[in-house]
Design a protein around this motif. Structure first.
Motif, mmCIF file in Angstrom:
data_model
loop_
_atom_site.group_PDB
_atom_site.id
_atom_site.type_symbol
_atom_site.label_atom_id
_atom_site.label_comp_id
_atom_site.label_asym_id
_atom_site.label_seq_id
_atom_site.Cartn_x
_atom_site.Cartn_y
_atom_site.Cartn_z
ATOM 1 N N THR A 557 22.231 42.480 42.563
ATOM 2 C CA THR A 557 22.955 43.193 41.513
ATOM 3 C C THR A 557 23.529 44.168 42.240
ATOM 4 O OG1 THR A 557 20.991 42.874 40.117
ATOM 5 C CG2 THR A 557 22.335 44.910 39.404
ATOM 6 N N GLU A 558 23.147 44.937 43.058
ATOM 7 C CA GLU A 558 23.807 45.891 43.945
ATOM 8 C C GLU A 558 24.844 45.391 44.882
ATOM 9 O OE1 GLU A 558 21.048 48.152 46.289
ATOM 10 O OE2 GLU A 558 22.721 49.567 47.146
ATOM 11 N N SER A 559 24.802 44.038 45.244
ATOM 12 C CA SER A 559 25.918 43.504 45.925
ATOM 13 C C SER A 559 26.945 43.256 45.040
ATOM 14 C CB SER A 559 25.312 42.158 46.553
ATOM 15 O OG SER A 559 24.562 42.404 47.582
ATOM 16 N N LEU A 560 26.709 43.006 43.952
ATOM 17 C CA LEU A 560 27.953 42.606 43.045
ATOM 18 C C LEU A 560 28.707 43.581 42.591
ATOM 19 C CD1 LEU A 560 26.085 39.992 40.559
ATOM 20 C CD2 LEU A 560 27.861 39.592 42.379
ATOM 21 N N ARG A 561 28.142 44.951 42.787
ATOM 22 C CA ARG A 561 29.035 46.163 42.662
ATOM 23 C C ARG A 561 29.716 46.696 43.725
ATOM 24 N NH1 ARG A 561 24.172 47.845 39.228
ATOM 25 N NH2 ARG A 561 23.449 48.921 41.095
ATOM 26 N N ASP A 562 29.561 45.887 44.844
ATOM 27 C CA ASP A 562 30.403 46.256 46.074
ATOM 28 C C ASP A 562 31.704 46.471 45.861
ATOM 29 O OD1 ASP A 562 31.388 45.361 48.930
ATOM 30 O OD2 ASP A 562 30.149 46.653 49.192
ATOM 31 N N ALA A 563 32.700 47.454 46.188
ATOM 32 C CA ALA A 563 33.950 47.429 46.069
ATOM 33 C C ALA A 563 34.776 46.467 46.725
ATOM 34 C CB ALA A 563 34.582 48.954 46.307
ATOM 35 N N HIS A 564 34.279 46.126 48.043
ATOM 36 C CA HIS A 564 34.810 45.411 48.858
ATOM 37 C C HIS A 564 34.861 43.899 48.249
ATOM 38 C CE1 HIS A 564 35.323 48.243 52.035
ATOM 39 N NE2 HIS A 564 34.337 48.469 52.174
ATOM 40 N N LEU A 565 33.685 43.472 47.794
ATOM 41 C CA LEU A 565 33.635 42.173 47.129
ATOM 42 C C LEU A 565 34.430 41.940 45.882
ATOM 43 C CD1 LEU A 565 32.172 39.426 46.665
ATOM 44 C CD2 LEU A 565 30.366 40.654 45.171
ATOM 45 N N ILE A 566 34.303 43.229 45.180
ATOM 46 C CA ILE A 566 35.196 42.965 43.789
ATOM 47 C C ILE A 566 36.835 42.917 44.088
ATOM 48 C CG2 ILE A 566 36.058 44.556 41.921
ATOM 49 C CD1 ILE A 566 32.923 45.702 41.831
ATOM 50 N N GLU A 567 37.165 43.744 45.071
ATOM 51 C CA GLU A 567 38.614 43.579 45.481
ATOM 52 C C GLU A 567 39.136 42.412 46.051
ATOM 53 O OE1 GLU A 567 40.201 46.415 43.664
ATOM 54 O OE2 GLU A 567 41.299 45.617 45.267
ATOM 55 N N ALA A 568 37.838 41.626 46.981
ATOM 56 C CA ALA A 568 38.282 40.222 47.536
ATOM 57 C C ALA A 568 38.208 39.286 46.352
ATOM 58 C CB ALA A 568 37.148 40.022 48.421
ATOM 59 N N ALA A 569 37.470 39.452 45.316
ATOM 60 C CA ALA A 569 37.427 38.466 44.275
ATOM 61 C C ALA A 569 38.640 38.584 43.395
ATOM 62 C CB ALA A 569 36.033 38.757 43.402
ATOM 63 N N LYS A 570 38.930 39.841 43.164
ATOM 64 C CA LYS A 570 40.193 39.989 42.286
ATOM 65 C C LYS A 570 41.298 39.272 43.044
ATOM 66 C CE LYS A 570 41.895 44.319 41.730
ATOM 67 N NZ LYS A 570 41.863 45.581 41.325
ATOM 68 N N ARG A 571 41.557 39.410 44.121
ATOM 69 C CA ARG A 571 42.737 38.716 44.981
ATOM 70 C C ARG A 571 42.728 37.359 44.904
ATOM 71 N NH1 ARG A 571 41.701 42.858 49.076
ATOM 72 N NH2 ARG A 571 40.363 41.260 50.339
ATOM 73 N N GLU A 572 41.488 36.776 44.848
ATOM 74 C CA GLU A 572 41.453 35.345 44.914
ATOM 75 C C GLU A 572 41.784 34.944 43.420
ATOM 76 O OE1 GLU A 572 40.258 32.725 46.915
ATOM 77 O OE2 GLU A 572 40.613 34.403 48.483
ATOM 78 N N LEU A 576 45.852 32.782 41.967
ATOM 79 C CA LEU A 576 46.208 31.776 40.911
ATOM 80 C C LEU A 576 46.889 32.090 39.787
ATOM 81 C CD1 LEU A 576 42.293 30.320 40.593
ATOM 82 C CD2 LEU A 576 44.113 29.372 42.326
ATOM 83 N N LEU A 577 47.000 33.366 39.602
ATOM 84 C CA LEU A 577 47.822 33.812 38.560
ATOM 85 C C LEU A 577 49.471 34.171 38.862
ATOM 86 C CD1 LEU A 577 45.084 35.988 36.749
ATOM 87 C CD2 LEU A 577 45.689 33.431 36.393
ATOM 88 N N HIS A 578 49.937 33.331 39.713
ATOM 89 C CA HIS A 578 51.396 33.452 40.282
ATOM 90 C C HIS A 578 52.440 33.149 39.234
ATOM 91 C CE1 HIS A 578 54.398 33.426 43.109
ATOM 92 N NE2 HIS A 578 53.687 34.340 43.780
ATOM 93 N N PRO A 579 53.483 33.857 39.251
ATOM 94 C CA PRO A 579 54.553 33.495 38.334
ATOM 95 C C PRO A 579 55.070 32.358 38.588
ATOM 96 C CG PRO A 579 54.923 35.822 39.244
ATOM 97 C CD PRO A 579 53.574 35.258 39.771
ATOM 98 N N LYS A 580 54.986 31.868 39.821
ATOM 99 C CA LYS A 580 55.476 30.375 40.245
ATOM 100 C C LYS A 580 54.666 29.216 39.488
ATOM 101 C CE LYS A 580 57.693 31.036 44.672
ATOM 102 N NZ LYS A 580 57.553 30.749 46.184
ATOM 103 N N LYS A 581 53.340 29.597 38.870
ATOM 104 C CA LYS A 581 52.668 28.815 38.289
ATOM 105 C C LYS A 581 52.781 28.937 36.646
ATOM 106 C CE LYS A 581 49.466 28.196 42.065
ATOM 107 N NZ LYS A 581 48.185 28.513 42.756
ATOM 108 N N GLY A 582 53.608 29.781 36.302
ATOM 109 C CA GLY A 582 53.830 29.971 34.943
ATOM 110 C C GLY A 582 53.215 31.197 34.311
ATOM 111 N N PHE A 583 52.721 32.015 35.396
ATOM 112 C CA PHE A 583 52.090 33.346 34.511
ATOM 113 C C PHE A 583 52.924 34.617 34.775
ATOM 114 C CE2 PHE A 583 47.798 31.776 33.877
ATOM 115 C CZ PHE A 583 47.657 30.745 34.651
ATOM 116 N N LYS A 584 52.826 35.649 33.883
ATOM 117 C CA LYS A 584 53.828 36.691 33.802
ATOM 118 C C LYS A 584 53.134 37.704 34.685
ATOM 119 C CE LYS A 584 55.546 35.255 29.279
ATOM 120 N NZ LYS A 584 55.480 35.390 28.031
ATOM 121 N N ILE A 592 37.544 43.837 37.461
ATOM 122 C CA ILE A 592 36.443 42.871 37.051
ATOM 123 C C ILE A 592 35.088 43.615 37.313
ATOM 124 C CG2 ILE A 592 37.826 40.987 37.877
ATOM 125 C CD1 ILE A 592 36.246 40.873 40.454
ATOM 126 N N LEU A 593 34.316 42.914 36.460
ATOM 127 C CA LEU A 593 32.602 43.356 36.302
ATOM 128 C C LEU A 593 32.129 42.165 36.264
ATOM 129 C CD1 LEU A 593 30.513 45.291 35.754
ATOM 130 C CD2 LEU A 593 30.920 44.769 33.330
#
Length: 632
Positions: A557-572, A576-584, A592-593
């Motif tokens: 629970t504490e690990s899932l609140r880690d800022a480094h983990l959240i940023e890394a997950a968000k980057r991943e 996938l949500l790239h304009p070349k793949k049709g996303f705006k 994220i939570l």
């Protein structure tokens, strides 16, 4: 209806207001002012050029452009011919544009610039034998022998106008009826595939003929335009101004604040996000003047807001959803009277001091219209406290767009006002039974503004209308005891950001759940600056995938609140949500939570394991609020 078509309404306005200024815009050459008479001739010349290229009634025409004077001239030229515009903004991904052109069966394409044309031509134009001609608004010359590409400069060389040309142009009104299709606007669908909203002249005329009365529209009103013109809210506002003999000033995000002071508009129509930007800008400017001045300003706003709220309570201008006892009402009103007595002089001072802030809005703004998403209560109260009359409106593309609005005919604050004229609005439960005022259910509407259906989409049409002809909005709401509407949530899946952009969450959710460490996800962000995601993680995969971050603690629970983990997950996710793949660009995840529990059938999931978005948002409402704390 007094007008027989939108074109007929335009001609009547030109005849009545020919010397008035219709539009003000800037170009590299400086400021330009266009009279209604000049607009008439500009539209006539372009209409004639389009007709020479065999464009006719019923022709479907893609109009890919952002705000500019040429946009409204083009739209009116298409309207005069009875052609059906299919408008989009320049940020539309190629993949989506390709679908729209094919699905709508466009015969003509209009691009704002050569760059836009070059960007999309391989996917959208190549191999499409249905396309008869392509036009580029901003280009020196584009036509070459045996090609079907023309710059406006190629087709507008003949600018001579004869009496016969004028007579022929005006006679076009006789060929149009209220039931003809006016435009085809593609909006996000629940499957990720855009849906083509068919709007007739009747749908659009309903708005431009019924709304002027409730906003007391005057021919000397000056509108400041900043929203994308192809959005139905802005388009309706521009045509409202146009048929009312008003002046519309084209602005930009960059020059908006400056234009407010320079042009001193009387009406501004925009989305909550822009009001939020102004809120932040004003507060930041005062903060820079020192902590003491900021504290004084906040106190003045609070005094004004409190005085207005108590005054409204005594006038029965606050929303009431259930009857209160006589003694409770007496206590409330007595307390309100004492509050007003105590704040009488402070409120006088607050009104005087806050008038200086009104000057930042030009000093003569009589109406601020907010649409394209719900206005957050804190913004509603703040704008009101400054002494600016705010019209909080509710509408949809499918209603061209008006459904309800807290206009000049409604003083009940904290609501969206009553349904607009001759609109049947009801609140129903899950079985379709009409609910009494005060109870929450789905909002359903019927009226002349409601569209006839989605283009070539029987499945969506069947889902969207009831057997007795009501349109299912997919929004949850309730009516006050006096009939004003309040939005309480959403049944449908589309998320509308504070900027007014529509987003289909299911497509993004299905994309990010391809990541091995995500078991499920729900997007949130209604009326927010950007998207957030509630994520059900796969704990073991999280540890494997992000092992480089370091050792995970025993307490996940504490690990899932880690800022480094959240940023890394968000980057991943955003990879996938790239304009070349049709996303705006606005479809990226901003925050994220990670949730600790899986969604359960019967609680967050239906019997068929579909996500109950409203139930999820309600259950995690506080966590969602925390997720967007930085928004304010």
């Amino acid at each position: 209806m007094s007008a027989t078509s939108v074109f007929d309404a335009f001609l009547k306005s030109v005849d009545k207001n020919k010397d008035n200024t219709a539009f003000v815009y800037r170009s590299a050459e400086g400021e330009h002012r266009v009279s209604y008479e000049k607009l008439f001739y500009d539209v006539l010349i372009l209409s004639k050029a389009f007709e020479d290229k065999k464009m006719k009634k019923g022709s479907k025409v893609l109009l890919l452009s952002d705000n500019r004077y040429a946009w409204i001239v083009t739209d009116l030229a298409l309207v005069s011919l009875g052609a059906v515009s299919v408008p989009r903004g320049s940020d539309t991904p190629t993949q989506e544009l390709e679908y729209i052109v094919e699905h709508s069966e466009c015969e003509y394409l209009i691009f704002e610039t050569e760059k836009l044309y070059e960007m999309h031509k391989d996917a959208v134009v190549s191999g499409n034998k249905e396309i008869k001609s392509i036009f580029i608004i901003e280009s020196e010359k584009a036509h070459k022998l045996f090609t079907k590409v023309y710059a406006y400069n190629d087709i507008l060389t003949e600018r001579g106008i004869s009496d016969q040309d004028i007579e022929h142009f005006r006679s076009k009104r006789e060929e149009l009826t209220v039931d003809d299709v006016f435009t085809l606007i593609y909006t996000s669908g629940t499957t990720g595939t855009p849906k083509g909203v068919i709007l007739t002249h009747k749908n659009f005329l309903y708005n431009i003929e019924n709304l002027p009365e409730i906003i007391d529209l005057r021919s000397d009103d000056i509108w400041l335009s900043i929203l994308p013109t192809w959005h139905i809210f802005e388009r309706a506002a521009e045509y409202l101004a146009l048929t009312g003999g008003c002046c519309t000033v084209y602005s930009t995000i960059k020059t908006f604040s400056q234009d407010l002071e320079q042009y001193r508009p009387t009406i501004v129509a925009t989305v909550p996000r822009l009001w939020e930007s102004l809120y932040i800008k004003v507060n930041n400017a005062i903060e820079k003047q020192g902590e003491k001045k900021k504290r004084i300003f906040d106190t003045l706003v609070n005094v004004s807001s409190t005085y207005k709220r108590n005054s409204r309570l005594l006038k029965n201008h606050l929303p009431v959803f259930e009857e209160k006892g006589a003694f409770e009402r007496f206590k409330e009103r007595l307390k309100a009277r004492f509050t007003l007595m105590g704040l009488y002089l402070p409120n006088k001072l607050a009104s005087k001091k806050l008038s200086a802030v009104q000057d930042k809005f030009g000093g003569r703004m009589r109406l601020a219209i907010s649409g394209g998403g719900s206005l957050p209560p804190y913004l509603d109260e703040w704008i009101d406290a400054l002494g600016i009359r705010i019209i909080n409106a509710y509408g949809m593309t499918e209603c061209a767009p008006a459904i309800a609005g807290r206009a000049l005919n409604c003083e009940v604050f904290g609501t969206l006002g009553p349904p607009v004229h001759d609109t049947q609005l009801r609140i129903v439960d899950e079985e379709g039974n009409t609910l009494p005022n005060g109870e929450e259910g789905e909002i359903q509407v019927k009226g002349d503004q409601v569209f006839p259906g989605y283009y070539n989409n029987d499945e969506e049409n069947e889902k969207s209308f009831t057997e007795d002809g009501y349109f299912r909005t997919g929004d949850l709401g309730k009516l006050t005891l006096t009939g004003e509407l309040v939005i309480t949530g959403r049944i449908k899946e589309i998320i509308v950001l504070a900027s007014g952009e529509n987003i289909d969450p299911s497509r993004i959710e299905s994309t990010i759940t391809k990541l091995p460490f995500i078991k499920d996800a729900v997007l949130v962000g209604q009326d927010r600056k950007g998207l957030g995601a509630l994520v059900i993680p796969d704990m073991e995969k999280i540890k494997e995938h992000f092992s480089s971050i370091g050792e995970f603690k025993n307490d996940m629970t504490e690990s899932l609140r880690d800022a480094h983990l959240i940023e890394a997950a968000k980057r991943e996710m955003n990879k996938l949500l790239h304009p070349k793949k049709g996303f705006k660009p606005y479809e990226k995840i901003q925050s994220i939570l990670f949730l600790e529990k899986d969604f359960e059938q019967g609680e967050e999931l239906t019997n068929t394991l579909k996500k109950k978005r409203h139930a999820i948002e309600k259950k995690y409402s506080q966590k969602i609020q925390n997720l967007f704390k930085k928004d304010k």
